[in-house]
Design a protein around this motif. Structure first.
Motif, PDB file in Angstrom:
ATOM      1  N   ALA A 174       0.741  -1.103  -0.090  1.00 24.33           N
ATOM      2  CA  ALA A 174       0.118   0.018   0.028  1.00 24.33           C
ATOM      3  C   ALA A 174       0.828   1.181  -0.021  1.00 24.33           C
ATOM      4  N   ALA A 175       2.051   1.285   0.471  1.00 24.62           N
ATOM      5  CA  ALA A 175       2.965   2.419   0.689  1.00 24.62           C
ATOM      6  C   ALA A 175       3.452   2.902  -0.671  1.00 24.62           C
ATOM      7  N   LEU A 176       3.536   1.918  -1.563  1.00 23.52           N
ATOM      8  CA  LEU A 176       3.962   2.211  -2.969  1.00 23.52           C
ATOM      9  C   LEU A 176       2.904   3.218  -3.647  1.00 23.52           C
ATOM     10  N   LEU A 177       1.822   3.226  -2.954  1.00 30.13           N
ATOM     11  CA  LEU A 177       0.797   4.141  -3.718  1.00 30.13           C
ATOM     12  C   LEU A 177       0.944   5.479  -3.254  1.00 30.13           C
ATOM     13  N   VAL A 178       1.732   5.748  -1.965  1.00 31.29           N
ATOM     14  CA  VAL A 178       1.862   7.062  -1.472  1.00 31.29           C
ATOM     15  C   VAL A 178       2.879   8.077  -2.608  1.00 31.29           C
ATOM     16  N   PRO A 179       3.764   7.522  -3.112  1.00 30.19           N
ATOM     17  CA  PRO A 179       4.373   8.548  -4.116  1.00 30.19           C
ATOM     18  C   PRO A 179       3.630   8.714  -5.257  1.00 30.19           C
ATOM     19  N   ILE A 180       2.708   7.716  -5.586  1.00 30.88           N
ATOM     20  CA  ILE A 180       1.837   7.960  -6.795  1.00 30.88           C
ATOM     21  C   ILE A 180       0.993   9.022  -6.411  1.00 30.88           C
ATOM     22  N   ALA A 181       0.351   8.956  -5.229  1.00 33.54           N
ATOM     23  CA  ALA A 181      -0.622  10.102  -4.850  1.00 33.54           C
ATOM     24  C   ALA A 181       0.075  11.429  -4.830  1.00 33.54           C
ATOM     25  N   ASN A 182       1.427  11.583  -4.433  1.00 38.60           N
ATOM     26  CA  ASN A 182       2.177  13.002  -4.583  1.00 38.60           C
ATOM     27  C   ASN A 182       2.287  13.184  -6.143  1.00 38.60           C
ATOM     28  N   TYR A 183       2.510  12.375  -7.178  1.00 41.29           N
ATOM     29  CA  TYR A 183       2.731  12.468  -8.551  1.00 41.29           C
ATOM     30  C   TYR A 183       1.335  12.856  -9.095  1.00 41.29           C
ATOM     31  N   ASP A 243      -7.712  16.054  -5.590  1.00 35.50           N
ATOM     32  CA  ASP A 243      -9.238  15.404  -5.882  1.00 35.50           C
ATOM     33  C   ASP A 243      -9.146  14.146  -6.341  1.00 35.50           C
ATOM     34  N   SER A 244      -8.490  13.935  -7.383  1.00 34.68           N
ATOM     35  CA  SER A 244      -8.371  12.393  -7.700  1.00 34.68           C
ATOM     36  C   SER A 244      -8.120  11.313  -6.516  1.00 34.68           C
ATOM     37  N   VAL A 245      -7.039  11.883  -5.882  1.00 35.26           N
ATOM     38  CA  VAL A 245      -6.402  10.827  -4.771  1.00 35.26           C
ATOM     39  C   VAL A 245      -7.631  10.600  -3.703  1.00 35.26           C
ATOM     40  N   PHE A 246      -8.173  11.541  -3.389  1.00 33.01           N
ATOM     41  CA  PHE A 246      -9.288  11.483  -2.314  1.00 33.01           C
ATOM     42  C   PHE A 246     -10.417  10.424  -2.927  1.00 33.01           C
ATOM     43  N   ILE A 247     -10.871  10.565  -3.955  1.00 36.32           N
ATOM     44  CA  ILE A 247     -11.995  10.094  -4.627  1.00 36.32           C
ATOM     45  C   ILE A 247     -11.663   8.650  -4.685  1.00 36.32           C
ATOM     46  N   ILE A 248     -10.579   8.432  -5.376  1.00 42.37           N
ATOM     47  CA  ILE A 248      -9.964   6.950  -5.584  1.00 42.37           C
ATOM     48  C   ILE A 248     -10.044   6.191  -4.173  1.00 42.37           C
ATOM     49  N   ALA A 249      -9.314   6.699  -3.112  1.00 41.85           N
ATOM     50  CA  ALA A 249      -9.204   6.339  -1.586  1.00 41.85           C
ATOM     51  C   ALA A 249     -10.445   6.027  -1.064  1.00 41.85           C
ATOM     52  N   ALA A 250     -11.610   7.143  -1.189  1.00 39.25           N
ATOM     53  CA  ALA A 250     -13.009   6.843  -0.838  1.00 39.25           C
ATOM     54  C   ALA A 250     -13.559   5.448  -1.534  1.00 39.25           C
ATOM     55  N   GLY A 251     -13.573   5.535  -2.782  1.00 38.00           N
ATOM     56  CA  GLY A 251     -13.950   4.230  -3.424  1.00 38.00           C
ATOM     57  C   GLY A 251     -13.626   2.873  -3.087  1.00 38.00           C
TER      58      GLY A 251
END
Length: 428
Positions: free
Chosen positions: A376-385, A394-402
């Protein structure tokens, strides 16, 4: 081969509940000492960026590497614990934690921070996996609660040091803070290691059997666990739920800065702090409280039912933080709600894993599942990018909620009936 739990005479006398709780307390204290290695990181990021001028995503790879090495080596460390006992692993873990942040105190390159966080991650993972595994073994009758209390030490352990760390960074610099907190916490871990013991056969109660709590009486070896499809379902669920919480953990202050609420004073219950300090303090307390709370709930109503409730709350909380988080008061309140609904994964998944695959190799098997946190931690830098490319979160929060809503539905519609079948076959 799979080991069966035999109805033989105990090889050691039952210990008192006081003794069991004392062992749990030592584990909790050790977990408190490793909490800042993960949850304190967010306070160092802005100062590292300011001093060296590196982009935030590059800096956050240090956090990702910490989590990867904290989690992906836990099965190996768990094997040592199951074979040689908890003391040696926690002792070495304390040394590595201290060395890791000492390296951070001297680092002048990104690779230096990467190395420091890798070493600290190996140490913290050894402590974390050992203490959770030990709790699962000492409390077969209260696995959810015991794992939750132990994990709470990690989730809430940094709450009291939020303000001191920020104050020391401001007054003495982030490098001095790395050194003093790293060495101090590492030394205490080493001392606590000498008080940890694993239970012997006969010292603890038998596993629980009731309508809501499905527990196997077989002990699967780690190689067998990896061949079970249901393990990979739990792994997938752990990843998608864990990613959202880790994203907020690593980026709490940067998100607050981007939303321009970080330094806004917020007053709640006659206490006034800046929004980011208030949020970080409340988040850590609630992130700790949720672990024994939902662990205790799961001991009564079942693991999957509890997952359905908690993961659904997490999805709703992330969505509301996205909608209302630009207001400093709501930023504080909703970030706390998100952490409360997220932290229980560290009690629910280990207890579910042990319920399904047995207690004999609990440290190793729960460690295998815990590596999902690293994934899951591999997705943290992806969120920053994603944030850097779009200019918003916006897209980070929407994907995380879903993702959290999906996990809540999988828990009740797929995992629950499937696990009943698996356990029934294993005990037939």
């Amino acid at each position: 081969m799979t080991d069966m739990v035999q109805a033989t005479a105990p090889t050691a006398a039952r210990v008192s509940d006081t003794y069991r709780w004392a062992q749990l307390a030592v584990g909790v204290a050790a977990m408190v000492m490793i909490a800042n290695y993960q949850y304190g990181w967010t306070f160092f990021v802005p100062d590292i960026q300011k001093k060296f001028g590196w982009d935030r995503a590059s800096i956050q790879w240090a956090f990702t590497l910490f989590v990867l090495f904290e989690t992906w080596l836990v099965p190996v460390e768990g094997w040592f614990v199951d074979k040689y006992g908890p003391r040696i692993v926690v002792l070495v873990g304390g040394v590595l934690c201290a060395v890791g942040w000492a390296i951070n105190a001297q680092a002048t390159t990104l690779n230096g921070y990467y190395l420091g966080m890798i070493i600290a991650g190996i140490g913290a993972g050894g402590v974390y996996g050992t203490c959770v595994g030990n709790a699962l073994k000492w409390f077969p009758d209260k696995r959810g609660l015991a794992a939750g209390i132990t994990a709470a030490g990690f989730g809430a352990g940094s709450a009291l040091t939020v303000a001191p760390i920020q104050a020391m960074i401001k007054d003495s610099g982030f490098q001095t803070t790395f050194l003093y907190f790293g060495l101090g916490q590492g030394i205490i871990i080493c001392i606590l290691a000498f008080f940890l013991l694993a239970p012997k056969a006969g010292q603890v109660p038998a596993v629980v059997a009731n309508a809501n709590l499905v527990q196997t009486r077989r002990n699967y070896q780690p190689t067998e666990v990896l061949r079970q499809p249901i393990f990979w379902l739990m792994y997938f669920m752990f990843v998608i739920v864990g990613a959202g919480g880790l994203m907020v953990t690593a980026n709490l202050k940067p998100i607050a800065v981007d939303w321009k609420v970080d330094s806004v004073p917020v007053t709640l219950m006659a206490v006034t702090m800046t929004a980011v300090t208030f949020a970080a303090t409340i988040d850590r307390v609630l992130n700790g409280l949720t672990r024994p709370f939902f662990g205790w709930i799961s001991d009564m109503i079942g693991r999957e039912n509890t997952m359905f409730i908690a993961f659904g709350m997490e999805g709703f909380g992330i969505w509301m933080l996205y909608l209302w988080g630009h207001d400093p008061v709501w930023f504080v309140l909703l970030s706390g709600f998100v952490f409360f609904a997220w932290g229980e994964i560290y009690s629910l998944f280990p207890s579910t894993c042990t319920d399904t695959f047995g207690a004999k190799f609990a440290t190793t098997n729960a460690g295998l599942l815990y590596t999902a946190k690293g994934t899951a931690a591999l997705l943290v830098p992806i969120a920053n990018y994603m944030q850097q490319s779009s200019g918003t979160w916006d897209s980070v929060f929407i994907i995380a909620a879903g993702a959290n809503i999906l996990a809540s539905l999988l828990a009740i519609a797929v995992l629950k009936p499937w696990r009943k079948v698996v356990v029934a076959k294993s005990t037939a």
